[in-house]
Design an enzyme around this catalytic site. Structure first.
Site, PDB file in Angstrom:
ATOM      1  N   ASP A 133      57.821 -27.559  10.515  1.00  0.00           N
ATOM      2  CA  ASP A 133      56.874 -27.237  11.576  1.00  0.00           C
ATOM      3  C   ASP A 133      56.330 -28.484  12.258  1.00  0.00           C
ATOM      4  OD1 ASP A 133      55.306 -28.117   9.392  1.00  0.00           O
ATOM      5  OD2 ASP A 133      54.837 -26.066   8.820  1.00  0.00           O
TER       6      ASP A 133
ATOM      7  N   GLU B 278      51.580 -17.612   8.785  1.00  0.00           N
ATOM      8  CA  GLU B 278      50.285 -17.186   8.284  1.00  0.00           C
ATOM      9  C   GLU B 278      50.352 -15.745   7.765  1.00  0.00           C
ATOM     10  OE1 GLU B 278      48.350 -19.550   7.963  1.00  0.00           O
ATOM     11  OE2 GLU B 278      47.688 -20.551   9.780  1.00  0.00           O
TER      12      GLU B 278
END
EC number: 3.5.99.6
Length: 267
Positions: free
Chosen positions: A72, A148
């Site tokens: 990421d 998430e």
């Protein structure tokens, strides 16, 4: 799933680094046939990177024919920013080994078209066939990369809004000011991770105990994205003793007996 319950963080680092080195050396990579390695950032893998650098300096491994893909990157943070994941990787790993610049792949969070950048990243991974081994960490809430809670378990690389918990957790890298933490990030998807031939997740510390319990004893649940590992054919979780505090005693005993030889291999 394999669970390697070790005593402390140093053992987790040594075991995981040795595992990566053994995989690379067994593969015998070449320019035409590189070993493809997925890498994380954050506090958990730091000691593993240190151990990998030590093994490289000892002549036990070369990264010359290793291609890396990072998990990421923040959106809108310049590559040169000290807290960008570009900076993190070069400071803590790439600058200390013989990896070729052309073989380093990190998402660009500063493009005008984030969707196109994410698609490019997916296609670049596919151009190598697959990622052979993806190392990762896990968040307190069970997130992997920036997937998430409530992320799709079949998700691909995309832009994600970071949760308040993640912003607070990462504020320690931004002068403890949550307002300085980027609100968005580009991240590989859970599906992208599961496509890897092998996945190794590092879990250390008391604060990760609930996430480990969910991953090992819980059911597959998008609110704990780490539980997606249960669907992977070759998933390994390497943890320290504090991280096992929420596991049942019989669970720890089972894996301690099952992985006795692996545990004995590290001191």
């Amino acid at each position: 799933m394999r669970l390697i319950p070790l005593h402390n963080v140093d053992q987790v680092a040594k075991w995981s680094a040795r595992y990566i080195v053994d995989r690379i050396n067994q593969f015998q990579p070449t320019e035409a046939r590189p070993f493809v390695l997925g890498l994380p950032t954050g506090g958990t893998p730091l000691k593993t990177y240190e151990a990998l650098i030590e093994l490289y300096k000892a002549g036990e491994v070369s990264f010359k024919h290793v291609v890396t893909f990072n998990m990421d990157e923040y959106v809108g943070l310049p590559k040169e920013h000290p807290e960008s994941y570009h900076s993190f990787m070069y400071k803590n790993f790439f600058d200390h080994v013989d990896i070729q610049e052309k073989n380093i792949n990190i998402l660009n969070g500063n493009t005008e078209d984030h969707d196109a950048e994410c698609q490019r990243y997916e296609e670049k991974i596919k151009s190598y066939g697959k990622i052979h081994l993806f190392m990762g960490g896990v968040g307190v809430d069970g997130h992997i990369a920036f997937n998430e809670p409530a992320s799709s378990l079949s998700s691909r690389t995309r832009i994600k809004t970071l949760t308040e918990d993640t912003l607070i957790a990462n504020s320690r890298f931004f002068d403890n000011d949550v307002n300085k933490v980027p609100k968005y990030a580009l991240t590989i998807g859970v599906g992208t991770l599961l496509d890897a031939e092998e996945v190794m997740i590092l879990v250390t510390g008391y604060n990760k105990a609930q996430a480990l319990q969910a991953a090992v004893e819980g059911s597959i649940n998008h609110l704990w994205t780490v539980t997606a590992l249960q669907m992977h054919r070759r998933a390994i979780i390497v943890c320290d003793e504090p991280a096992t505090q929420e596991l049942k005693v019989k669970t720890v005993k089972y894996f301690t007996e099952l992985e006795a030889s692996a545990i004995r291999s590290v001191k």
